[in-house]
Design a protein around this motif. Structure first.
Motif, PDB file in Angstrom:
ATOM      1  N   MET A  99     -18.547  26.702  14.613  1.00  0.00           N
ATOM      2  CA  MET A  99     -17.624  26.577  13.487  1.00  0.00           C
ATOM      3  C   MET A  99     -18.208  27.247  12.250  1.00  0.00           C
ATOM      4  O   MET A  99     -19.356  26.978  11.891  1.00  0.00           O
ATOM      5  CB  MET A  99     -17.349  25.102  13.160  1.00  0.00           C
ATOM      6  N   ASP A 100     -17.417  28.105  11.616  1.00  0.00           N
ATOM      7  CA  ASP A 100     -17.878  28.690  10.364  1.00  0.00           C
ATOM      8  C   ASP A 100     -17.668  27.696   9.223  1.00  0.00           C
ATOM      9  O   ASP A 100     -17.128  26.605   9.416  1.00  0.00           O
ATOM     10  CB  ASP A 100     -17.186  30.026  10.081  1.00  0.00           C
ATOM     11  N   ASP A 101     -18.112  28.068   8.034  1.00  0.00           N
ATOM     12  CA  ASP A 101     -18.049  27.145   6.898  1.00  0.00           C
ATOM     13  C   ASP A 101     -16.621  26.719   6.577  1.00  0.00           C
ATOM     14  O   ASP A 101     -16.370  25.553   6.239  1.00  0.00           O
ATOM     15  CB  ASP A 101     -18.691  27.793   5.661  1.00  0.00           C
ATOM     16  N   THR A 102     -15.684  27.643   6.694  1.00  0.00           N
ATOM     17  CA  THR A 102     -14.288  27.317   6.390  1.00  0.00           C
ATOM     18  C   THR A 102     -13.743  26.288   7.368  1.00  0.00           C
ATOM     19  O   THR A 102     -13.101  25.306   6.978  1.00  0.00           O
ATOM     20  CB  THR A 102     -13.414  28.585   6.431  1.00  0.00           C
ATOM     21  N   ARG A 103     -14.021  26.508   8.656  1.00  0.00           N
ATOM     22  CA  ARG A 103     -13.528  25.587   9.676  1.00  0.00           C
ATOM     23  C   ARG A 103     -14.177  24.212   9.522  1.00  0.00           C
ATOM     24  O   ARG A 103     -13.526  23.180   9.702  1.00  0.00           O
ATOM     25  CB  ARG A 103     -13.827  26.169  11.054  1.00  0.00           C
ATOM     26  N   ARG A 104     -15.451  24.180   9.164  1.00  0.00           N
ATOM     27  CA  ARG A 104     -16.125  22.893   8.980  1.00  0.00           C
ATOM     28  C   ARG A 104     -15.533  22.126   7.807  1.00  0.00           C
ATOM     29  O   ARG A 104     -15.367  20.907   7.875  1.00  0.00           O
ATOM     30  CB  ARG A 104     -17.632  23.110   8.766  1.00  0.00           C
ATOM     31  N   GLN A 105     -15.204  22.837   6.743  1.00  0.00           N
ATOM     32  CA  GLN A 105     -14.608  22.170   5.595  1.00  0.00           C
ATOM     33  C   GLN A 105     -13.223  21.639   5.937  1.00  0.00           C
ATOM     34  O   GLN A 105     -12.850  20.525   5.520  1.00  0.00           O
ATOM     35  CB  GLN A 105     -14.526  23.126   4.406  1.00  0.00           C
ATOM     36  N   GLN A 106     -12.461  22.415   6.708  1.00  0.00           N
ATOM     37  CA  GLN A 106     -11.145  21.943   7.131  1.00  0.00           C
ATOM     38  C   GLN A 106     -11.267  20.681   7.981  1.00  0.00           C
ATOM     39  O   GLN A 106     -10.487  19.737   7.833  1.00  0.00           O
ATOM     40  CB  GLN A 106     -10.421  23.048   7.916  1.00  0.00           C
ATOM     41  N   LEU A 107     -12.235  20.686   8.886  1.00  0.00           N
ATOM     42  CA  LEU A 107     -12.475  19.510   9.716  1.00  0.00           C
ATOM     43  C   LEU A 107     -12.828  18.306   8.852  1.00  0.00           C
ATOM     44  O   LEU A 107     -12.290  17.203   9.043  1.00  0.00           O
ATOM     45  CB  LEU A 107     -13.612  19.799  10.701  1.00  0.00           C
ATOM     46  N   LEU A 216     -18.225   5.853   8.869  1.00  0.00           N
ATOM     47  CA  LEU A 216     -18.976   7.025   8.430  1.00  0.00           C
ATOM     48  C   LEU A 216     -20.325   7.088   9.129  1.00  0.00           C
ATOM     49  O   LEU A 216     -20.834   8.178   9.427  1.00  0.00           O
ATOM     50  CB  LEU A 216     -19.145   6.995   6.918  1.00  0.00           C
ATOM     51  N   ALA A 217     -20.905   5.932   9.426  1.00  0.00           N
ATOM     52  CA  ALA A 217     -22.154   5.910  10.185  1.00  0.00           C
ATOM     53  C   ALA A 217     -21.941   6.464  11.591  1.00  0.00           C
ATOM     54  O   ALA A 217     -22.750   7.253  12.094  1.00  0.00           O
ATOM     55  CB  ALA A 217     -22.702   4.487  10.249  1.00  0.00           C
ATOM     56  N   SER A 218     -20.859   6.045  12.230  1.00  0.00           N
ATOM     57  CA  SER A 218     -20.551   6.552  13.571  1.00  0.00           C
ATOM     58  C   SER A 218     -20.345   8.054  13.551  1.00  0.00           C
ATOM     59  O   SER A 218     -20.810   8.784  14.435  1.00  0.00           O
ATOM     60  CB  SER A 218     -19.294   5.866  14.115  1.00  0.00           C
ATOM     61  N   LEU A 219     -19.640   8.528  12.534  1.00  0.00           N
ATOM     62  CA  LEU A 219     -19.348   9.954  12.427  1.00  0.00           C
ATOM     63  C   LEU A 219     -20.619  10.763  12.212  1.00  0.00           C
ATOM     64  O   LEU A 219     -20.855  11.779  12.881  1.00  0.00           O
ATOM     65  CB  LEU A 219     -18.364  10.189  11.281  1.00  0.00           C
ATOM     66  N   SER A 220     -21.471  10.315  11.297  1.00  0.00           N
ATOM     67  CA  SER A 220     -22.685  11.068  11.005  1.00  0.00           C
ATOM     68  C   SER A 220     -23.677  11.000  12.163  1.00  0.00           C
ATOM     69  O   SER A 220     -24.457  11.932  12.380  1.00  0.00           O
ATOM     70  CB  SER A 220     -23.340  10.566   9.721  1.00  0.00           C
ATOM     71  N   ALA A 221     -23.658   9.904  12.919  1.00  0.00           N
ATOM     72  CA  ALA A 221     -24.564   9.793  14.068  1.00  0.00           C
ATOM     73  C   ALA A 221     -24.278  10.879  15.091  1.00  0.00           C
ATOM     74  O   ALA A 221     -25.198  11.381  15.745  1.00  0.00           O
ATOM     75  CB  ALA A 221     -24.427   8.414  14.707  1.00  0.00           C
ATOM     76  N   LEU A 228     -20.685  14.665   6.361  1.00  0.00           N
ATOM     77  CA  LEU A 228     -20.344  13.677   5.333  1.00  0.00           C
ATOM     78  C   LEU A 228     -20.384  14.310   3.950  1.00  0.00           C
ATOM     79  O   LEU A 228     -19.550  13.990   3.090  1.00  0.00           O
ATOM     80  CB  LEU A 228     -21.310  12.487   5.382  1.00  0.00           C
ATOM     81  N   ALA A 229     -21.335  15.193   3.725  1.00  0.00           N
ATOM     82  CA  ALA A 229     -21.416  15.871   2.429  1.00  0.00           C
ATOM     83  C   ALA A 229     -20.154  16.678   2.160  1.00  0.00           C
ATOM     84  O   ALA A 229     -19.649  16.716   1.027  1.00  0.00           O
ATOM     85  CB  ALA A 229     -22.648  16.768   2.389  1.00  0.00           C
ATOM     86  N   ARG A 232     -17.140  14.547   0.812  1.00  0.00           N
ATOM     87  CA  ARG A 232     -17.218  13.867  -0.485  1.00  0.00           C
ATOM     88  C   ARG A 232     -16.014  14.127  -1.390  1.00  0.00           C
ATOM     89  O   ARG A 232     -15.474  13.186  -1.983  1.00  0.00           O
ATOM     90  CB  ARG A 232     -18.500  14.278  -1.214  1.00  0.00           C
ATOM     91  N   PRO A 233     -15.558  15.379  -1.539  1.00  0.00           N
ATOM     92  CA  PRO A 233     -14.424  15.602  -2.455  1.00  0.00           C
ATOM     93  C   PRO A 233     -13.142  14.892  -2.023  1.00  0.00           C
ATOM     94  O   PRO A 233     -12.319  14.525  -2.865  1.00  0.00           O
ATOM     95  CB  PRO A 233     -14.241  17.131  -2.422  1.00  0.00           C
ATOM     96  N   SER A 234     -12.978  14.720  -0.714  1.00  0.00           N
ATOM     97  CA  SER A 234     -11.742  14.117  -0.202  1.00  0.00           C
ATOM     98  C   SER A 234     -11.850  12.619   0.020  1.00  0.00           C
ATOM     99  O   SER A 234     -10.846  11.940   0.221  1.00  0.00           O
ATOM    100  CB  SER A 234     -11.349  14.775   1.136  1.00  0.00           C
ATOM    101  N   LEU A 235     -13.067  12.092   0.010  1.00  0.00           N
ATOM    102  CA  LEU A 235     -13.266  10.678   0.292  1.00  0.00           C
ATOM    103  C   LEU A 235     -14.266  10.105  -0.703  1.00  0.00           C
ATOM    104  O   LEU A 235     -15.447   9.928  -0.389  1.00  0.00           O
ATOM    105  CB  LEU A 235     -13.772  10.492   1.726  1.00  0.00           C
ATOM    106  N   PRO A 236     -13.806   9.813  -1.907  1.00  0.00           N
ATOM    107  CA  PRO A 236     -14.711   9.273  -2.931  1.00  0.00           C
ATOM    108  C   PRO A 236     -15.371   7.979  -2.460  1.00  0.00           C
ATOM    109  O   PRO A 236     -14.790   7.205  -1.704  1.00  0.00           O
ATOM    110  CB  PRO A 236     -13.775   9.008  -4.118  1.00  0.00           C
ATOM    111  N   GLY A 237     -16.587   7.778  -2.897  1.00  0.00           N
ATOM    112  CA  GLY A 237     -17.282   6.548  -2.561  1.00  0.00           C
ATOM    113  C   GLY A 237     -18.345   6.700  -1.496  1.00  0.00           C
ATOM    114  O   GLY A 237     -19.093   5.753  -1.224  1.00  0.00           O
ATOM    115  N   ILE A 238     -18.427   7.884  -0.866  1.00  0.00           N
ATOM    116  CA  ILE A 238     -19.417   8.071   0.193  1.00  0.00           C
ATOM    117  C   ILE A 238     -20.828   7.870  -0.338  1.00  0.00           C
ATOM    118  O   ILE A 238     -21.667   7.230   0.306  1.00  0.00           O
ATOM    119  CB  ILE A 238     -19.275   9.464   0.843  1.00  0.00           C
ATOM    120  N   ASP A 239     -21.106   8.401  -1.520  1.00  0.00           N
ATOM    121  CA  ASP A 239     -22.468   8.292  -2.054  1.00  0.00           C
ATOM    122  C   ASP A 239     -22.884   6.840  -2.215  1.00  0.00           C
ATOM    123  O   ASP A 239     -24.035   6.474  -1.934  1.00  0.00           O
ATOM    124  CB  ASP A 239     -22.565   9.015  -3.400  1.00  0.00           C
TER     125      ASP A 239
END
Length: 279
Positions: A99-107, A216-221, A228-229, A232-239
């Motif tokens: 996946m390129d950067d654009t596709r990763r951001q879309q995901l 989010l833990a399951s996803l990052s695992a 997850l980084a 952040r713009p689409s899901l406030p509160g991750i930090d």
């Protein structure tokens, strides 16, 4: 005793089921693919109850989420319970390779949008009481199990570190933790993709009221912290969830060890212990 493909095919009058291919031998179910139908056969009694509950959960969530989810039917045969649903398009997203950067951001944006909607549904959507008067109760219970069954199998220093993480988590930061409807197993294998786009989300057996950080833990695992980084713009509160995300991730190998011990699954047991020793 579990239903066989012969019994299922005969009961449904669908001989094509006999050619189904096994696609997963997971902890809870055997999963078969007929080409247009997914069949799940529980591996033990408790998994039957989980499938029946999941059917009700999916019915409650139908039409409320921005991505396709299964519509499961459960049938009871002489030898046990079977769950079936029409196969959603796509294949499990196991990594981000290619996946390129654009596709990763879309995901990231798509997954963030799904979780944002799921996590803001009214808590009574599932039609179940929020029984967790003390949200920490399940973690106290897990720690008791870990103390008794897992820590004795580990070197003293690793066991002490695990217990320390639990104690720090249970003390908390003095603020009540968010309560939301969560997927409960939002890992890479339960996210489907087709032509580079997310085409559906499956396996809602763990869907319940809990801490959004758990999803989010399951996803990052499975897919890494970098994803997850990007969310952040689409899901406030991750930090603000980072400490909880790290803690929940640290419990996944513990759950594997407990499962392996309970169900005499030596492979899962060894994998969990190895993950704990690696840290």
């Amino acid at each position: 005793m579990r239903p066989s493909l012969d019994e299922i095919a005969s009961a449904l009058g669908r001989p094509e089921i006999l050619s189904a291919v096994i696609i997963d031998t997971g902890q809870n179910n055997l999963v078969f693919d007929t080409g247009d139908l997914i069949i799940r056969i529980p591996r033990y009694d408790g998994a039957c109850l989980d499938l029946e509950r999941e059917t009700k959960v999916l019915a409650a969530l139908a039409g409320r989420l921005p991505l396709p989810i299964p519509s499961v039917n459960v049938i009871t045969l002489v030898s046990g319970t079977v769950a079936m649903h029409r196969k959603l398009p796509g294949t499990p997203l196991l990594d981000l390779a290619g996946m390129d950067d654009t596709r990763r951001q879309q995901l990231a944006d798509t997954l963030a949008g799904f979780l944002r909607v799921l996590h803001t549904l009214p808590l009574d959507t599932l039609g179940e009481p929020d029984a967790a008067v003390d949200p920490q109760a399940e973690w106290h219970e897990l720690l008791a199990d870990v103390d008794e069954k897992v820590l004795p199998l580990l070197p003293i220093d690793i066991a002490a570190a695990i217990r320390g993480r639990f104690e720090q988590f249970l003390v908390g930061d003095g603020h009540p933790r968010a309560r939301a409807i969560i997927h409960g197993d939002f890992g890479a294998g339960n996210i489907l993709v087709e032509d580079g786009q997310v085409s559906g989300v499956i396996d809602f057996a763990g869907c319940a009221i809990g801490d959004p950080a758990y999803d989010l833990a399951s996803l990052s695992a499975g897919l890494g912290d970098d994803l997850l980084a990007l969310m952040r713009p689409s899901l406030p509160g991750i930090d603000a969830m980072q400490d909880r995300i790290r803690f929940y991730r640290s419990t996944f190998p513990l759950l594997d060890v407990l499962f392996g011990l309970k169900h005499d699954d030596d492979g899962v047991l060894k994998a969990g212990l190895e993950a704990l020793r690696r840290g």
